[in-house]
Design a protein around this motif. Structure first.
Motif, PDB file in Angstrom:
ATOM      1  N   GLY A   1       5.825   2.676   6.915  1.00 37.63           N
ATOM      2  CA  GLY A   1       5.955   1.187   6.179  1.00 37.63           C
ATOM      3  C   GLY A   1       7.007   0.568   6.094  1.00 37.63           C
ATOM      4  O   GLY A   1       8.079   1.194   5.774  1.00 37.63           O
ATOM      5  N   ASN A   2       7.196  -0.895   6.491  1.00 41.46           N
ATOM      6  CA  ASN A   2       8.523  -1.396   6.474  1.00 41.46           C
ATOM      7  C   ASN A   2       8.963  -1.590   4.912  1.00 41.46           C
ATOM      8  O   ASN A   2      10.279  -1.876   4.872  1.00 41.46           O
ATOM      9  N   TRP A   3       8.218  -1.211   3.946  1.00 40.45           N
ATOM     10  CA  TRP A   3       8.736  -1.350   2.484  1.00 40.45           C
ATOM     11  C   TRP A   3       9.328   0.204   2.246  1.00 40.45           C
ATOM     12  O   TRP A   3      10.261   0.513   1.239  1.00 40.45           O
ATOM     13  N   TYR A   4       9.091   1.296   3.260  1.00 40.83           N
ATOM     14  CA  TYR A   4       9.407   2.566   2.844  1.00 40.83           C
ATOM     15  C   TYR A   4      10.489   3.132   3.700  1.00 40.83           C
ATOM     16  O   TYR A   4      11.361   3.974   3.347  1.00 40.83           O
ATOM     17  N   THR A   5      10.345   2.835   5.132  1.00 35.88           N
ATOM     18  CA  THR A   5      11.139   3.385   5.994  1.00 35.88           C
ATOM     19  C   THR A   5      12.070   2.235   6.479  1.00 35.88           C
ATOM     20  O   THR A   5      12.026   1.304   7.121  1.00 35.88           O
ATOM     21  N   ILE A   6      13.335   2.500   6.237  1.00 39.67           N
ATOM     22  CA  ILE A   6      14.361   1.591   6.626  1.00 39.67           C
ATOM     23  C   ILE A   6      15.291   1.875   7.413  1.00 39.67           C
ATOM     24  O   ILE A   6      16.118   3.037   7.115  1.00 39.67           O
ATOM     25  N   ILE A   7      15.590   1.486   8.711  1.00 36.52           N
ATOM     26  CA  ILE A   7      16.789   2.028   9.358  1.00 36.52           C
ATOM     27  C   ILE A   7      17.783   0.784   9.420  1.00 36.52           C
ATOM     28  O   ILE A   7      17.721  -0.461   9.839  1.00 36.52           O
ATOM     29  N   LYS A   8      19.090   1.380   8.884  1.00 35.99           N
ATOM     30  CA  LYS A   8      19.988   0.436   8.442  1.00 35.99           C
ATOM     31  C   LYS A   8      21.296   0.813   9.136  1.00 35.99           C
ATOM     32  O   LYS A   8      21.668   2.104   9.373  1.00 35.99           O
ATOM     33  N   GLY A   9      22.215  -0.133   9.799  1.00 34.81           N
ATOM     34  CA  GLY A   9      23.314   0.181  10.377  1.00 34.81           C
ATOM     35  C   GLY A   9      24.554  -0.665  10.144  1.00 34.81           C
ATOM     36  O   GLY A   9      24.323  -2.043   9.861  1.00 34.81           O
ATOM     37  N   ARG A  10      25.662  -0.342  10.261  1.00 36.34           N
ATOM     38  CA  ARG A  10      26.891  -1.109  10.241  1.00 36.34           C
ATOM     39  C   ARG A  10      27.167  -1.862  11.795  1.00 36.34           C
ATOM     40  O   ARG A  10      26.534  -1.143  12.733  1.00 36.34           O
ATOM     41  N   GLU A  11      27.762  -2.921  11.785  1.00 33.27           N
ATOM     42  CA  GLU A  11      28.180  -3.379  13.127  1.00 33.27           C
ATOM     43  C   GLU A  11      29.516  -2.816  13.558  1.00 33.27           C
ATOM     44  O   GLU A  11      30.511  -2.663  12.630  1.00 33.27           O
ATOM     45  N   VAL A  12      29.477  -2.206  14.510  1.00 30.50           N
ATOM     46  CA  VAL A  12      30.749  -1.336  15.084  1.00 30.50           C
ATOM     47  C   VAL A  12      31.411  -1.947  16.198  1.00 30.50           C
ATOM     48  O   VAL A  12      30.757  -2.431  17.197  1.00 30.50           O
ATOM     49  N   THR A  13      32.814  -2.210  16.129  1.00 28.50           N
ATOM     50  CA  THR A  13      33.409  -2.840  17.087  1.00 28.50           C
ATOM     51  C   THR A  13      33.959  -1.649  18.324  1.00 28.50           C
ATOM     52  O   THR A  13      34.213  -0.524  18.089  1.00 28.50           O
ATOM     53  N   LEU A  14      33.573  -1.872  19.516  1.00 22.41           N
ATOM     54  CA  LEU A  14      33.696  -1.207  20.645  1.00 22.41           C
ATOM     55  C   LEU A  14      34.989  -0.987  21.074  1.00 22.41           C
ATOM     56  O   LEU A  14      35.853  -1.948  20.814  1.00 22.41           O
ATOM     57  N   PRO A  15      35.378  -0.057  21.580  1.00 14.56           N
ATOM     58  CA  PRO A  15      36.800   0.471  21.833  1.00 14.56           C
ATOM     59  C   PRO A  15      37.134  -0.637  22.970  1.00 14.56           C
ATOM     60  O   PRO A  15      38.375  -0.915  23.066  1.00 14.56           O
ATOM     61  N   ALA A  16      36.289  -1.011  23.879  1.00 10.61           N
ATOM     62  CA  ALA A  16      36.492  -1.751  24.968  1.00 10.61           C
ATOM     63  C   ALA A  16      35.235  -2.677  25.293  1.00 10.61           C
ATOM     64  O   ALA A  16      34.079  -2.235  24.908  1.00 10.61           O
TER      65      ALA A  16
ATOM     66  N   TYR B   1       7.536  10.282  14.056  1.00 11.28           N
ATOM     67  CA  TYR B   1       7.276   9.832  12.678  1.00 11.28           C
ATOM     68  C   TYR B   1       8.673   9.809  11.956  1.00 11.28           C
ATOM     69  O   TYR B   1       9.454  10.922  12.058  1.00 11.28           O
ATOM     70  N   ILE B   2       8.852   8.668  11.230  1.00 11.96           N
ATOM     71  CA  ILE B   2      10.215   8.522  10.344  1.00 11.96           C
ATOM     72  C   ILE B   2       9.792   8.347   9.015  1.00 11.96           C
ATOM     73  O   ILE B   2       8.895   7.223   8.722  1.00 11.96           O
TER      74      ILE B   2
ATOM     75  N   ILE C   1       6.753   5.330  17.996  1.00 12.97           N
ATOM     76  CA  ILE C   1       7.618   5.595  16.879  1.00 12.97           C
ATOM     77  C   ILE C   1       7.055   5.004  15.681  1.00 12.97           C
ATOM     78  O   ILE C   1       6.695   3.789  15.817  1.00 12.97           O
ATOM     79  N   GLU C   2       6.631   5.539  14.801  1.00 10.08           N
ATOM     80  CA  GLU C   2       5.896   5.108  13.522  1.00 10.08           C
ATOM     81  C   GLU C   2       6.915   5.383  12.152  1.00 10.08           C
ATOM     82  O   GLU C   2       7.267   6.532  11.969  1.00 10.08           O
ATOM     83  N   GLY C   3       7.067   4.540  11.513  1.00  8.73           N
ATOM     84  CA  GLY C   3       7.355   4.582  10.175  1.00  8.73           C
ATOM     85  C   GLY C   3       6.475   4.678   9.227  1.00  8.73           C
ATOM     86  O   GLY C   3       5.043   4.440   9.447  1.00  8.73           O
TER      87      GLY C   3
ATOM     88  N   GLY D   1       0.832  -1.345   0.113  1.00  9.92           N
ATOM     89  CA  GLY D   1       0.119   0.029   0.132  1.00  9.92           C
ATOM     90  C   GLY D   1       0.962   1.325  -0.022  1.00  9.92           C
ATOM     91  O   GLY D   1       2.115   1.128  -0.073  1.00  9.92           O
ATOM     92  N   ALA D   2       0.158   2.561   0.048  1.00 11.95           N
ATOM     93  CA  ALA D   2       0.642   3.758   0.067  1.00 11.95           C
ATOM     94  C   ALA D   2       1.594   3.973   1.121  1.00 11.95           C
ATOM     95  O   ALA D   2       0.985   3.207   2.478  1.00 11.95           O
ATOM     96  N   PRO D   3       2.559   4.710   1.287  1.00 17.07           N
ATOM     97  CA  PRO D   3       3.184   5.094   2.575  1.00 17.07           C
ATOM     98  C   PRO D   3       2.211   5.655   3.643  1.00 17.07           C
ATOM     99  O   PRO D   3       1.492   6.581   3.321  1.00 17.07           O
ATOM    100  N   HIS D   4       2.468   5.123   4.760  1.00 21.78           N
ATOM    101  CA  HIS D   4       1.670   5.932   6.104  1.00 21.78           C
ATOM    102  C   HIS D   4       2.304   7.129   6.353  1.00 21.78           C
ATOM    103  O   HIS D   4       3.551   7.550   6.310  1.00 21.78           O
TER     104      HIS D   4
END
Length: 685
Positions: A318-333, A295-296, A314-316, A252-255
């Motif tokens: 729709g999961n086809w339209y709002t994408i939260i994407k990240g890298r895996e980050v090594t912690l300093p400790a 709203y995202i 927190i609302e996006g 469907g259309a974006p929310h």
């Protein structure tokens, strides 16, 4: 379960009481390929009649069970292709064994598979596998998509999130030596470190987790009967591409939420060029102060750490339209919890800090970057403790665990989510989660239990897993309940567990609190379950009870379940050899059960205790109906496990009625490694 010792395979702690010949893959009796025959396109225009399935089955066989989803599943082996159908095969570490329905289509460059849309669609999901790089780490390769021969779109497939090797917790290196040379290895029937000379292993050793999936918006809506063709281009650097299935969607259309704390107003970048985590934090703080929702809007947002949520919605779009994407980050400790990485995730506050309350997450996707299993890492899609909260409409992939909760916490509702391609569990209620519901979720390709309740240290109580679908868990179980009080597993569909687990497990293990009160296992359907347990050299049941650390003695009602096309046993009750005289399984009641096809028995008992059976109907049973070894002491008084016939137990197979009068109450009928007879495909009862 995301912890050391997951699955039975942590280490074999005692040899079986009777030595048997090594069981070869062919013993499964279910590894018959189709001879590598290439299938021609099935009619003049390359189309085929749409065959819509659910977990590889005719939908009528699972009506009313599992998640109600917004897509139509089509298996590649039912589509038109000039490639090669691989499978069926239920032997671990093979490409068809991890495919939905245990079959798929293998394409070489220039070949295609074509699906005929069963309904209107403007988006697709493709589940696939391509080779790993020679030294691990994955490759990328193109896949062309056309509809009715029109304009071409291209997908970039990757194996960077697939291909694990070796022993738990696995390696990304196909050339690695044994991670645990002091562990029992089925392949050589030995403990390598104690063997002279040390046996060589074939590398790559135990490859698994072959598949990944991708989504694609098609740009317009197509009609039923239109043809979606997936083609491997001639210049692909992938020697082969396996297509397992295609899901077609009408998105469907974006929310839109106009009155809200819009993250763009706080500096979030919808193009994903810079990290938006701080902008999300600012939007959340503002929304809480003004009693607004966050709203995202549509976009891809880079977030490389946890977003802490409490008392916020927190609302996006729709999961086809709002994408939260990240890298895996090594912690300093290392963090206090042992994490050595962080990554994208929405987390409630830790339970030790009081947890979070009144959190509501919906309408967005979470895409992580987890490529290895490190059990101390908190790199899950959703985590922490959240009470009186809801999570709905998320799409989560490439995290360690989709949703992992550490209580105490209460009243969480998780509904209508899709969780795919995890390194470990799909969802885990870990310790002290109460009065919570997981309903109408779709889980596919988890690296461990699809759905789990793990009562470590504190019991989970009053929870329900209802109307969920779990497909192709690579390791362990579709649904697992480890201890707890007054919990329910109902109306779920579980298909194709691969190894060291099965469709449903009720287990006293992993330090779980004892079962208490009741456990209802009602109206579930399992298919192609009952895997081969590598360390015990036996076949498991589609549902199996495992008393490893404590007695299982709560009131357990297994009612209305359908166990279809069972690779080995339908029902199994078992302990482990070192504790076989310590723990028992009692007070389990099976009623109104249908068993359609077993490779071996309807019931296999390898434990002390008892169970009752009422209106358990079985057909196409491959071996003696009851395998009753008890605790393997073979006393003259009979097996240490008793079966009570409450009537109405009908049907059987080549050996006669499955529950024969002479087997009751505790006749020893101990043959837990009989020849496997592949059952016919399930059919209407």
């Amino acid at each position: 379960m995301s912890r050391i010792g997951t699955g039975v395979a942590a280490r074999w702690s005692g040899r079986p009481p009777r030595r048997v010949a090594a069981v070869m893959a062919a013993t499964l009796g279910l590894s018959v390929a189709l001879g590598g025959t290439s299938l021609a396109d099935r009619n003049a225009n390359g189309a085929s009649t749409p065959a819509v399935t659910r977990a590889g089955l005719d939908p009528s066989l699972v009506a009313g069970r599992g998640a109600s989803v917004d897509f139509a599943e089509q298996e590649a082996e039912n589509a038109a292709t000039n490639g090669t159908v691989i499978g069926p095969d239920r032997t671990a570490y093979t490409l068809p064994s991890e495919a939905s329905g245990r079959r798929a289509v293998k394409l070489t460059p220039g070949q295609h598979v074509e699906f005929t849309l069963p309904g209107a669609a403007n988006a697709i999901t493709v589940r696939y596998s391509i080779p790993d790089a020679p030294n691990g780490g994955g490759i990328t390769a193109p896949l062309n998509v056309t509809v009715n021969g029109g304009a071409r779109k291209s997908m970039t497939l990757t194996s960077q999130y697939a291909w694990l090797y070796n022993q738990y917790p696995f390696s990304n290196d196909p050339n690695a030596d044994l991670l645990h040379p002091d562990w029992w290895i089925t392949e050589c029937a030995c403990v390598p470190a104690a063997t002279t000379p040390t046996p060589a292993i074939t590398k790559p050793f135990r490859p698994s987790h072959f598949y990944d999936e991708q989504r694609l918006l098609l740009g317009r809506t197509y009609r039923a009967g239109d043809r979606v063709r997936l083609t491997v281009p001639a210049g692909s650097n992938a020697a082969w591409t396996v297509i397992d299935l295609l899901d077609s969607h009408l998105v469907g259309a974006p929310h839109v939420r106009l009155v809200a704390a819009n993250v763009l107003a706080f500096g979030a970048d919808p193009l994903g060029r810079r990290d938006s985590a701080d902008a999300f934090d600012r939007a959340i703080a503002f929304a809480k102060g003004k009693r607004l929702k966050v709203y995202i809007p549509p976009g891809t947002y880079q977030v490389n750490r946890h977003i802490i949520v409490d008392d916020v919605t927190i609302e996006g779009a729709g999961n086809w339209y709002t994408i939260i994407k990240g890298r895996e980050v090594t912690l300093p400790a290392p963090a206090p919890d042992g994490s050595v990485h962080t990554g994208v995730g929405f987390y409630g506050k830790d339970a030790s800090a009081g947890g979070s309350d009144d959190v509501h997450l919906s309408g967005f996707a979470i895409e992580g970057d987890v490529r290895e299993r490190i059990d101390t890492d908190q790199v899950n899609g959703v985590g922490g403790a959240m009470s009186n909260s809801t999570i709905s409409g998320l799409h989560i992939r490439h995290t360690k665990v989709g949703l992992w909760f550490d209580g105490p916490m209460t009243n969480l509702k998780i509904t209508n989510n899709v969780v795919v391609d995890q390194i470990a569990d799909g969802l885990n209620f870990h310790t002290g989660v109460t009065n919570s519901v997981v309903s109408n979720n779709f889980i596919r390709n988890s690296g461990d239990d699809g759905l789990a309740m793990w009562s470590e240290k504190t019991s989970n109580a009053g929870n329900t897993f209802d109307h969920n679908t779990v497909q192709t868990p690579v390791l362990a179980n579709g649904i697992a309940v480890y201890g707890g009080t007054d919990n329910t597993v109902s109306n779920n569909l579980v298909a194709d567990p691969i190894r060291e687990g099965s469709a449903i497990q009720v287990g006293s293990r992993f330090g779980a609190e004892a079962f208490a009160g009741h456990l209802w296992v009602r109206d579930n359907t399992t298919v192609r379950a009952g895997t081969y347990e590598l360390n015990w050299n036996i076949g498991l049941g589609a549902i199996w009870f495992y008393a490893l650390e404590k007695n299982i003695a709560a009131d357990i009602q297994v009612v209305g379940n359908h166990f279809l096309d069972n690779t080995y046993n339908a029902i199994m009750l078992v302990s482990d050899w070192p504790v076989k005289d310590l723990y028992s399984i009692t007070n389990v009641h099976f009623k109104d059960i249908r068993v359609d096809g077993t490779g071996t028995s309807v019931v296999s008992a390898r434990v002390k205790g008892s169970a009752s059976f009422e209106n358990v109907d079985a057909r196409n049973v491959g071996a003696v109906g009851v395998n009753n070894c008890g605790a393997f002491n073979f006393p003259s008084t009979g097996s240490e496990f008793s079966l009570t016939d409450l009537g109405g137990n009908d049907g059987g197979g080549t050996t006669g009625p499955w529950l024969a009068p002479w087997e009751l109450p505790n006749t020893i009928t101990c043959d837990d490694r009989p020849p496997v007879v592949a059952p016919p495909a399930p059919s209407p009862w």
